[in-house]
Design an enzyme around this catalytic site. Structure first.
Site, PDB file in Angstrom:
ATOM      1  N   ARG A 279       0.882  -1.188   0.000  1.00 20.43           N
ATOM      2  CA  ARG A 279       0.000   0.000   0.000  1.00 20.43           C
ATOM      3  C   ARG A 279       0.906   1.221   0.000  1.00 20.43           C
ATOM      4  O   ARG A 279       1.699   1.414   0.924  1.00 20.43           O
ATOM      5  CB  ARG A 279      -0.909  -0.009   1.223  1.00 20.43           C
TER       6      ARG A 279
ATOM      7  N   HIS B 227      -6.966   0.544  -6.835  1.00 19.86           N
ATOM      8  CA  HIS B 227      -7.257  -0.336  -5.692  1.00 19.86           C
ATOM      9  C   HIS B 227      -7.886  -1.607  -6.278  1.00 19.86           C
ATOM     10  O   HIS B 227      -9.077  -1.861  -6.114  1.00 19.86           O
ATOM     11  CB  HIS B 227      -8.189   0.378  -4.720  1.00 19.86           C
TER      12      HIS B 227
ATOM     13  N   GLN C 156      -9.858  -4.220  -4.135  1.00 21.58           N
ATOM     14  CA  GLN C 156     -11.165  -3.692  -3.742  1.00 21.58           C
ATOM     15  C   GLN C 156     -12.170  -3.856  -4.883  1.00 21.58           C
ATOM     16  O   GLN C 156     -13.273  -4.371  -4.695  1.00 21.58           O
ATOM     17  CB  GLN C 156     -11.019  -2.199  -3.389  1.00 21.58           C
TER      18      GLN C 156
ATOM     19  N   ASP D 229     -17.346   6.751  -2.196  1.00 22.91           N
ATOM     20  CA  ASP D 229     -16.108   6.664  -1.410  1.00 22.91           C
ATOM     21  C   ASP D 229     -15.857   8.067  -0.841  1.00 22.91           C
ATOM     22  O   ASP D 229     -16.514   9.032  -1.259  1.00 22.91           O
ATOM     23  CB  ASP D 229     -14.963   6.204  -2.346  1.00 22.91           C
TER      24      ASP D 229
ATOM     25  N   CYS E 269     -16.490   1.324  -0.245  1.00 26.32           N
ATOM     26  CA  CYS E 269     -15.314   0.514   0.095  1.00 26.32           C
ATOM     27  C   CYS E 269     -14.990   0.583   1.581  1.00 26.32           C
ATOM     28  O   CYS E 269     -14.335  -0.320   2.104  1.00 26.32           O
ATOM     29  CB  CYS E 269     -14.115   0.966  -0.744  1.00 26.32           C
TER      30      CYS E 269
ATOM     31  N   ARG F  34     -13.643  -8.972   0.528  1.00 27.09           N
ATOM     32  CA  ARG F  34     -12.211  -8.674   0.384  1.00 27.09           C
ATOM     33  C   ARG F  34     -11.407  -9.929   0.741  1.00 27.09           C
ATOM     34  O   ARG F  34     -10.462 -10.299   0.063  1.00 27.09           O
ATOM     35  CB  ARG F  34     -11.801  -7.511   1.304  1.00 27.09           C
TER      36      ARG F  34
HETATM   37  N1  NVA Z   1     -10.037   6.419  -1.886  1.00 29.84           N
HETATM   38  C1  NVA Z   1      -9.723   6.006  -0.539  1.00 29.84           C
HETATM   39  C2  NVA Z   1      -9.925   4.540  -0.379  1.00 29.84           C
HETATM   40  C3  NVA Z   1      -9.659   4.003   0.998  1.00 29.84           C
HETATM   41  C4  NVA Z   1      -9.867   2.521   1.084  1.00 29.84           C
HETATM   42  C5  NVA Z   1      -8.297   6.401  -0.209  1.00 29.84           C
HETATM   43  O1  NVA Z   1      -7.418   6.202  -1.046  1.00 29.84           O
HETATM   44  O2  NVA Z   1      -8.057   6.913   0.896  1.00 29.84           O
HETATM   45  N1   CP Z   2     -11.407  -0.504   1.822  1.00 27.21           N
HETATM   46  C1   CP Z   2     -10.151  -0.536   2.299  1.00 27.21           C
HETATM   47  O1   CP Z   2      -9.172  -0.735   1.586  1.00 27.21           O
HETATM   48  O2   CP Z   2     -10.082  -0.335   3.648  1.00 27.21           O
HETATM   49  P1   CP Z   2      -8.762  -0.104   4.491  1.00 27.21           P
HETATM   50  O3   CP Z   2      -8.200   1.225   4.092  1.00 27.21           O
HETATM   51  O4   CP Z   2      -9.212  -0.134   5.929  1.00 27.21           O
HETATM   52  O5   CP Z   2      -7.795  -1.205   4.187  1.00 27.21           O
END
Ligand code: NVA
Ligand code: CP
Length: 312
Positions: A102, A129, A132, A222, A262, A290
Site C-alpha cells: 500500500r 485499488h 477492492q 467513497d 469501500c 475482500r
Molecule cells: N479512496 C480512498 C480509499 C480508501 C480505502 C483512499 O485512497 O483513501
Molecule cells: N477498503 C479498504 O481498503 O479499507 P482499508 O483502508 O481499511 O484497508
C-alpha cells in the site's frame, strides 16, 4: 517471471471471471474442507498508509491457506529513503513468497513489480485499488447472479477506487458511470490507458448526480478526500456537497438497487447513516468479500492455474 497484481489493465476478462468463480466457491466451503494450498508460504505486507480491511483480510487470507504474514510499516522500511526500491525488492524477495504493498505513488508498485522475483500485489496506490474493485464486482455478481449489463454509478471523486471499478467493469461487461463535480473526473493519463485497453468510448461521465443515478443497479461512493489529500478536505467538502448519497438520491436508482462503499466512510459527508445502515446497503458483505477474493488471488499468484480448475 512471477505473476503480479498491480492494476486491472493487465487482467484478461476470462481470468477475472475465473478468479471470482473461485472466490465464490471457496467462500462456501466449510472450514474443514478448505485447501491449505499455501502451507509454509509467507506473505509480506508493506503499508505506507493506514489500513484496517486490507491488512486484516490479507493476513486472514494467507492464514486460511495455511501460510503466514509479516507486516512492515512504510516508515520502518523507508522505500526510496533508507534504500532504493530496487534493492528492497530484490532483498524482500529472498524472505517472502509474495508482497502486498500500500503506497502513495503507483510507480512504486510498478517499480517493485519490475525488480521483485516474487508476486507484487497492489493493496492500494493513489491510482488503483484492484483488490477492492474485484471484491466489489464479486459482491455484485453474488447478489445479482450476473454482472453483464448491470449499471454501476460511482458518485464522487475519480479516485483510485473509482478507476479500478471502471476498468473492472469494462472487463466484466458492467456499465460504469462516474458522476462528480467538474475538476474531479478521471485524469488524462488514466483515460489514455483506458481507451488503449478498451478502444471505443471512455468511461461514461455525468456531472448531474440525479441524472446519473436514475435507474442504477448499484450506487457506489467513497470518501471525498483520499489518504494523502487531507489538506484538500475543506475545499472538497464544499465542491462535493451536492454529491452526497442520501435517501433522495437513492430513491432515483432502481427500486432494488444496492448501495456499496469501500469503507472507511465519513458519515454525513459522502453518505448519510440512513443509507449506509439502510436496507439497500451491502457494505458488510462487500467488506467480507475482500477476504474471499484475496484467498482466490493468493492461490492463483502462488499455487498456479491448478487452483482455478477446481469449481467444486
Ligand atoms: N479512496 C480512498 C480509499 C480508501 C480505502 C483512499 O485512497 O483513501
Ligand atoms: N477498503 C479498504 O481498503 O479499507 P482499508 O483502508 O481499511 O484497508
Amino acid at each position: 517471471m512471477p505473476r503480479h497484481f498491480v492494476d486491472l489493465f493487465s487482467l484478461e476478462p476470462q481470468l477475472a471471471n475465473r478468479l471470482i468463480d473461485r472466490a465464490l466457491v471457496l467462500k462456501r466451503r466449510p472450514p474443514g474442507e478448505r485447501p491449505l494450498l499455501l502451507q509454509g508460504r509467507c506473505l509480506g505486507l508493506l503499508f505506507e498508509k493506514p489500513s484496517m480491511r486490507t491488512r486484516v483480510s490479507f493476513e486472514a487470507a494467507i492464514t486460511r491457506l495455511g501460510g503466514s504474514a509479516i507486516f512492515l510499516r512504510g516508515d520502518d522500511v523507508g522505500l526510496g529513503v533508507r534504500e532504493s526500491v530496487v534493492d528492497f525488492a530484490r532483498v524482500i524477495s529472498q524472505y517472502v513468497d509474495a508482497l502486498a504493498v500500500r503506497t502513495y505513488s503507483h510507480k512504486t508498485v510498478e517499480d517493485l513489480a519490475g525488480a521483485a522475483s516474487v508476486p507484487i500485489i497492489n493493496a492500494l496506490s493513489d491510482a488503483a485499488h484492484p483488490c477492492q474493485a474485484m471484491a466489489d464486482l464479486m459482491t455484485i455478481r453474488e447478489l445479482r447472479g450476473s454482472l453483464a449489463g448491470k449499471r454501476l454509478v460511482f458518485v464522487g471523486d475519480g479516485n483510485n477506487v473509482a478507476r479500478s471499478l471502471a476498468v473492472g467493469s469494462a472487463l466484466l461487461g458492467v456499465q460504469f458511470m462516474l458522476t462528480c463535480p467538474t475538476g474531479y473526473a478521471f485524469p488524462q493519463e488514466f483515460l489514455a490507458r483506458y481507451t488503449a485497453a478498451f478502444p471505443g468510448s471512455p468511461p461514461a461521465l455525468e456531472h448531474d448526480p440525479r441524472a446519473a443515478v436514475a435507474g442504477a443497479d448499484v450506487v457506489y461512493t467513497d470518501v471525498w478526500a483520499s489518504m494523502g489529500q487531507e489538506h484538500e478536505a475543506e475545499s472538497r467538502r464544499s465542491d462535493f456537497a451536492s454529491f452526497q448519497v442520501n435517501d433522495t438520491l437513492m430513491s432515483l436508482a432502481a427500486k432494488d438497487a444496492i448501495f456499496l462503499h469501500c469503507l472507511p466512510a465519513r458519515r454525513g459527508e459522502e453518505v448519510v447513516s440512513a443509507v449506509l445502515d439502510g436496507p439497500q446497503s451491502q457494505v458488510i458483505p462487500q467488506a467480507a468479500n475482500r477476504l474471499h477474493f484475496q484467498v482466490a488471488l493468493l492461490e492463483w499468484l502462488l499455487a498456479g492455474e491448478t487452483s482455478l480448475g477446481d469449481r467444486s
